[in-house]
Design an enzyme around this catalytic site. Structure first.
Site, PDB file in Angstrom:
ATOM      1  N   ASP A   1      41.112  -1.145  -6.328  1.00 23.09           N
ATOM      2  CA  ASP A   1      42.419  -0.481  -6.373  1.00 23.09           C
ATOM      3  C   ASP A   1      42.979  -0.171  -4.993  1.00 23.09           C
ATOM      4  O   ASP A   1      43.801   0.733  -4.853  1.00 23.09           O
ATOM      5  CB  ASP A   1      42.327   0.792  -7.236  1.00 23.09           C
ATOM      6  CG  ASP A   1      41.275   1.767  -6.728  1.00 23.09           C
ATOM      7  OD1 ASP A   1      40.583   1.447  -5.751  1.00 23.09           O
ATOM      8  OD2 ASP A   1      41.153   2.860  -7.303  1.00 23.09           O
TER       9      ASP A   1
ATOM     10  N   GLU B   1      46.903   9.148  -1.114  1.00 23.49           N
ATOM     11  CA  GLU B   1      48.129   8.503  -1.585  1.00 23.49           C
ATOM     12  C   GLU B   1      49.062   9.497  -2.259  1.00 23.49           C
ATOM     13  O   GLU B   1      48.611  10.462  -2.886  1.00 23.49           O
ATOM     14  CB  GLU B   1      47.774   7.418  -2.617  1.00 23.49           C
ATOM     15  CG  GLU B   1      46.862   6.366  -2.056  1.00 23.49           C
ATOM     16  CD  GLU B   1      46.258   5.468  -3.132  1.00 23.49           C
ATOM     17  OE1 GLU B   1      46.150   4.270  -2.880  1.00 23.49           O
ATOM     18  OE2 GLU B   1      45.883   5.973  -4.215  1.00 23.49           O
TER      19      GLU B   1
HETATM   20  N1  NAD Z   1      42.562   2.068 -11.894  1.00 23.99           N
HETATM   21  C1  NAD Z   1      42.672   3.364 -11.868  1.00 23.99           C
HETATM   22  O1  NAD Z   1      43.642   3.911 -12.373  1.00 23.99           O
HETATM   23  C2  NAD Z   1      41.569   4.193 -11.281  1.00 23.99           C
HETATM   24  C3  NAD Z   1      41.518   5.580 -11.511  1.00 23.99           C
HETATM   25  C4  NAD Z   1      40.450   6.312 -11.013  1.00 23.99           C
HETATM   26  C5  NAD Z   1      39.481   5.666 -10.258  1.00 23.99           C
HETATM   27  N2  NAD Z   1      39.585   4.325  -9.994  1.00 23.99           N
HETATM   28  C6  NAD Z   1      38.581   3.618  -9.210  1.00 23.99           C
HETATM   29  O2  NAD Z   1      37.466   3.423 -10.073  1.00 23.99           O
HETATM   30  C7  NAD Z   1      36.270   3.375  -9.293  1.00 23.99           C
HETATM   31  C8  NAD Z   1      35.250   4.313  -9.889  1.00 23.99           C
HETATM   32  O3  NAD Z   1      35.695   5.644  -9.714  1.00 23.99           O
HETATM   33  P1  NAD Z   1      34.702   6.863  -9.969  1.00 23.99           P
HETATM   34  O4  NAD Z   1      35.515   8.076  -9.766  1.00 23.99           O
HETATM   35  O5  NAD Z   1      33.944   6.656 -11.245  1.00 23.99           O
HETATM   36  O6  NAD Z   1      33.706   6.629  -8.733  1.00 23.99           O
HETATM   37  P2  NAD Z   1      32.183   7.121  -8.621  1.00 23.99           P
HETATM   38  O7  NAD Z   1      31.831   6.993  -7.179  1.00 23.99           O
HETATM   39  O8  NAD Z   1      32.005   8.436  -9.271  1.00 23.99           O
HETATM   40  O9  NAD Z   1      31.365   6.021  -9.497  1.00 23.99           O
HETATM   41  C9  NAD Z   1      31.238   4.681  -9.116  1.00 23.99           C
HETATM   42  C10 NAD Z   1      29.859   4.191  -9.585  1.00 23.99           C
HETATM   43  O10 NAD Z   1      29.735   2.782  -9.337  1.00 23.99           O
HETATM   44  C11 NAD Z   1      28.364   2.536  -9.048  1.00 23.99           C
HETATM   45  N3  NAD Z   1      28.252   1.209  -8.432  1.00 23.99           N
HETATM   46  C12 NAD Z   1      28.573   0.822  -7.176  1.00 23.99           C
HETATM   47  N4  NAD Z   1      28.318  -0.502  -7.026  1.00 23.99           N
HETATM   48  C13 NAD Z   1      27.860  -0.952  -8.200  1.00 23.99           C
HETATM   49  C14 NAD Z   1      27.445  -2.233  -8.676  1.00 23.99           C
HETATM   50  N5  NAD Z   1      27.480  -3.323  -7.887  1.00 23.99           N
HETATM   51  N6  NAD Z   1      27.027  -2.346  -9.957  1.00 23.99           N
HETATM   52  C15 NAD Z   1      26.998  -1.257 -10.758  1.00 23.99           C
HETATM   53  N7  NAD Z   1      27.360  -0.025 -10.375  1.00 23.99           N
HETATM   54  C16 NAD Z   1      27.799   0.130  -9.100  1.00 23.99           C
HETATM   55  C17 NAD Z   1      27.990   3.706  -8.157  1.00 23.99           C
HETATM   56  O11 NAD Z   1      26.587   3.899  -8.087  1.00 23.99           O
HETATM   57  C18 NAD Z   1      28.693   4.857  -8.861  1.00 23.99           C
HETATM   58  O12 NAD Z   1      27.863   5.520  -9.800  1.00 23.99           O
HETATM   59  C19 NAD Z   1      36.679   3.739  -7.864  1.00 23.99           C
HETATM   60  O13 NAD Z   1      36.802   2.550  -7.106  1.00 23.99           O
HETATM   61  C20 NAD Z   1      38.034   4.391  -8.028  1.00 23.99           C
HETATM   62  O14 NAD Z   1      38.837   4.222  -6.873  1.00 23.99           O
HETATM   63  C21 NAD Z   1      40.603   3.573 -10.505  1.00 23.99           C
END
Ligand code: NAD
Length: 344
Positions: A227, A56
């Site tokens: 997101d 993006e």
């Molecule tokens: N809103 C925002 O501004 C923003 C910013 C950054 C990231 N994000 C989003 O946040 C999310 C997390 O990002 P990240 O960088 O930490 O990703 P990441 O992959 O490092 O961590 C995600 C974690 O979620 C765990 N997980 C998956 N399903 C699960 C469940 N049902 N129950 C519990 N844990 C579960 C995974 O094992 C993993 O450890 C992503 O979807 C990312 O796109 C949003």
């Protein structure tokens, strides 16, 4: 000259400022910029979807500064030894159009997301919140924990991740953070008794990591994982019970949790709550939910904060990324002269 902040330079900056001070100062910047919302020229981010994820562009400008971030979201990346989210940012001077800063933004995205979560929670959670539940302890996890500790006074964190290694990492990284860390065996166990719940899972598709019956009155949900179109983590019935606040409706309608409620779902924008023209929480029993997808304004605030701090502390590298010909019309002569010098 363009200032470059690469990952080692950002690490120096964090070492100078301290990560918790960085988070709280950044939260102030983000809140102040949201308070002057009408001054920004805004647009939803521009996504390029593939079967593996999304890349993006996130642009925004006021009358002085333009910023843009290139960011991706690839949930299957960790299985390949790669991060789910990576990013690079640029800050440019509106008066000349010249870029002034090129900056690492992978770590900064985690910092700004956590700072924004804390800003929203300060306005939406019940006062006196002490316990945070973290669902998903991946890359975002520790930043969220420290922002809530510093900006809201959270003292205990109940956490759960489907990946045990991610929970072990989370606890190890926060062992000296003066937080009570309670590892849980399920989502339901983690959220029991929590004042605030952060959901930060990264799974494609419409999931219900938090179901309706799990969440009782008075809780603030900070939903950051849903997101993208088709990627959500909150049960729509829980959304229907909550007062929902988003960053920018034009973007969140298709990317956030509210996509599962249809085009007319009621939601407020964060800036309205910050300036006080709309009410956030209306009582202690209300469920509030920050449907966060990440908005370009938060990256703008972050790039400006980093630019100011890095210059004040003499951190980063000034690089001739933009040509500087003596005659601005003689670009050809300028690069030929440089090429000739390089050849000898
Ligand atoms: N809103 C925002 O501004 C923003 C910013 C950054 C990231 N994000 C989003 O946040 C999310 C997390 O990002 P990240 O960088 O930490 O990703 P990441 O992959 O490092 O961590 C995600 C974690 O979620 C765990 N997980 C998956 N399903 C699960 C469940 N049902 N129950 C519990 N844990 C579960 C995974 O094992 C993993 O450890 C992503 O979807 C990312 O796109 C949003």
């Amino acid at each position: 000259m363009v200032q470059i902040i690469d990952t080692p330079a950002l690490a120096r900056l964090l070492a100078h400022i301290g990560i918790e001070t960085f988070l709280s100062e950044l939260a102030e910047r983000i809140e102040n910029d949201y308070a002057r919302w009408p001054q920004f020229e805004k647009m939803p981010r521009v996504p390029f979807h593939s079967q593996d994820g999304v890349i993006e562009l996130m642009p925004i400008a006021d009358s002085e500064w333009f910023s843009v971030k290139l960011v991706n979201g690839h949930p299957a990346n960790p299985a390949k030894g790669l991060q789910t989210v990576t990013a690079v940012g640029i800050l440019a001077d509106v008066a000349t159009g010249y870029p002034r800063l090129v900056c690492e933004m992978t770590v900064l995205t985690a910092l700004r997301t956590a700072a924004t979560s804390a800003v929203a929670a300060r306005h939406l959670a019940n006062p006196g919140a002490t316990t945070l539940a973290m669902i998903g302890t991946g890359a975002q996890g520790e930043f969220q924990a420290l922002a809530f500790k510093r900006c809201l006074g959270i003292r205990a964190i109940r956490f759960y991740d489907t990946d045990v290694a991610a929970m072990v990492k989370f606890a190890a990284n926060l062992r000296t953070a003066s937080l009570q860390l309670i590892r849980c065996a399920s989502v339901a166990e983690a959220i029991a008794g929590a004042d605030i719940i952060t959901t930060a899972t990264a799974v494609r598709g419409a999931r219900a990591v938090l179901t309706d019956s799990m969440v009782g009155p008075g809780v603030h949900v900070n939903a950051i994982g849903g997101d993208c179109p088709g990627k959500t983590e909150i049960d729509p019935r829980l959304l229907s019970r909550a007062r929902i606040v988003v960053e920018y409706l034009a973007q969140t309608r298709c990317e956030g949790e509210i996509q599962s409620l249809g085009a007319r779902a009621p939601a407020l924008e964060l800036w309205e709550i910050i300036v006080g023209c709309s009410q956030g929480r209306s009582g202690r029993q209300q469920i509030t939910l920050f449907d966060s997808v990440g908005f370009a304004l938060e990256d703008y605030s972050t790039l400006r904060y980093v630019y100011d701090k890095a210059r004040a502390l003499g951190i980063g590298h000034a690089v001739p990324l933009i040509p500087q010909p003596r005659d601005p019309k003689d670009l050809f002569g300028y690069i030929r002269e440089l090429a000739e010098r390089a050849a000898v």
